[in-house]
Design a protein around this motif. Structure first.
Motif, PDB file in Angstrom:
ATOM      1  N   ALA A  18       0.816  -1.219   0.000  1.00 49.19           N
ATOM      2  CA  ALA A  18       0.000   0.000   0.000  1.00 49.19           C
ATOM      3  C   ALA A  18       0.842   1.259   0.000  1.00 49.19           C
ATOM      4  N   ALA A  19       2.143   1.125   0.055  1.00 51.33           N
ATOM      5  CA  ALA A  19       3.019   2.295   0.128  1.00 51.33           C
ATOM      6  C   ALA A  19       3.277   2.848  -1.271  1.00 51.33           C
ATOM      7  N   SER A  20       2.263   3.496  -1.825  1.00 54.86           N
ATOM      8  CA  SER A  20       2.412   4.096  -3.148  1.00 54.86           C
ATOM      9  C   SER A  20       1.740   5.463  -3.138  1.00 54.86           C
ATOM     10  N   LEU A  31      -1.643   6.527  -1.053  1.00 50.27           N
ATOM     11  CA  LEU A  31      -1.539   7.641  -0.105  1.00 50.27           C
ATOM     12  C   LEU A  31      -2.436   8.806  -0.520  1.00 50.27           C
ATOM     13  N   GLY A  32      -2.538   9.051  -1.811  1.00 51.40           N
ATOM     14  CA  GLY A  32      -3.427  10.104  -2.294  1.00 51.40           C
ATOM     15  C   GLY A  32      -4.880   9.811  -1.972  1.00 51.40           C
ATOM     16  N   GLU A  33      -5.286   8.561  -2.160  1.00 48.64           N
ATOM     17  CA  GLU A  33      -6.662   8.175  -1.841  1.00 48.64           C
ATOM     18  C   GLU A  33      -6.927   8.303  -0.346  1.00 48.64           C
ATOM     19  N   ARG A  77      -7.454  11.932   0.421  1.00 51.16           N
ATOM     20  CA  ARG A  77      -8.796  12.374  -0.002  1.00 51.16           C
ATOM     21  C   ARG A  77      -9.860  11.906   0.989  1.00 51.16           C
ATOM     22  N   LEU A  78      -9.769  10.668   1.426  1.00 50.58           N
ATOM     23  CA  LEU A  78     -10.730  10.158   2.401  1.00 50.58           C
ATOM     24  C   LEU A  78     -10.632  10.932   3.719  1.00 50.58           C
ATOM     25  N   ALA A  79      -9.421  11.231   4.156  1.00 49.48           N
ATOM     26  CA  ALA A  79      -9.234  11.991   5.394  1.00 49.48           C
ATOM     27  C   ALA A  79      -9.813  13.392   5.251  1.00 49.48           C
ATOM     28  N   ARG A 107     -12.274  14.340   3.488  1.00 49.44           N
ATOM     29  CA  ARG A 107     -13.740  14.261   3.493  1.00 49.44           C
ATOM     30  C   ARG A 107     -14.307  13.724   4.801  1.00 49.44           C
ATOM     31  N   GLY A 108     -13.420  13.441   5.766  1.00 51.05           N
ATOM     32  CA  GLY A 108     -13.877  12.894   7.034  1.00 51.05           C
ATOM     33  C   GLY A 108     -14.321  11.451   6.939  1.00 51.05           C
ATOM     34  N   ARG A 109     -13.848  10.741   5.937  1.00 48.24           N
ATOM     35  CA  ARG A 109     -14.272   9.358   5.693  1.00 48.24           C
ATOM     36  C   ARG A 109     -13.236   8.327   6.124  1.00 48.24           C
ATOM     37  N   LEU A 110     -12.122   8.783   6.668  1.00 47.24           N
ATOM     38  CA  LEU A 110     -11.062   7.871   7.101  1.00 47.24           C
ATOM     39  C   LEU A 110     -11.054   7.835   8.619  1.00 47.24           C
ATOM     40  N   GLU A 111     -11.286   6.676   9.166  1.00 47.93           N
ATOM     41  CA  GLU A 111     -11.305   6.517  10.620  1.00 47.93           C
ATOM     42  C   GLU A 111     -10.107   5.675  11.037  1.00 47.93           C
TER      43      GLU A 111
END
Length: 137
Positions: A86-88, A92-94, A97-99, A101-105
């Protein structure tokens, strides 16, 4: 989606749309009951026999991924995608983006000062935390 967890973590799984199943003796039976007898894929983040459990459940090796049990994965031809995969920049960009939008927990189980690093590692070894263990400066 089904998630294996101890009882105290079931509510969190349900909140995230995951059907909780308690691990331990009889896990395969409980998974079959919860899935209606069909398991299409299996992600193992624990090791200790979960690759074998996936095979017992009839999951094809190409649909099994473990980040811990490399020996079992090698023996059957399962995947070993983990943190390194996952280290790409794309991943990291995705995540960014999720963070945004408040979608990354990212649950934090507990924090420790650097001088308590041994205590933090003991908590990790017990494997019963819900979330990350953080060393704070």
């Amino acid at each position: 989606m089904i998630g294996l967890a101890s009882e105290p973590h079931h509510a969190w799984l349900e909140k995230h749309g995951v059907l909780p199943v308690t691990y331990g003796p009889g896990t395969a039976v409980r998974i079959r009951e919860a899935s209606g007898g069909r398991v299409d894929a299996f992600i193992d983040t624990i090791g200790e026999g979960y690759v074998a459990l996936a095979v017992e459940l009839g999951v094809r090796p190409a649909r099994i991924d473990t980040i811990r049990d490399w020996k079992a994965a090698t023996e059957i031809g399962a995947h070993t995608y983990g943190e390194g995969a996952a280290a790409s920049a794309v991943v990291l960009g995705e995540l960014a983006r999720l963070a945004a939008r408040g979608r990354l927990e990212v649950p934090i189980a507990r924090t420790h000062p650097p001088e308590a690093v041994q205590e933090a590692f003991r908590a990790l070894e017990r494997r019963h935390t819900h979330g990350k263990i953080v060393l704070r400066p």
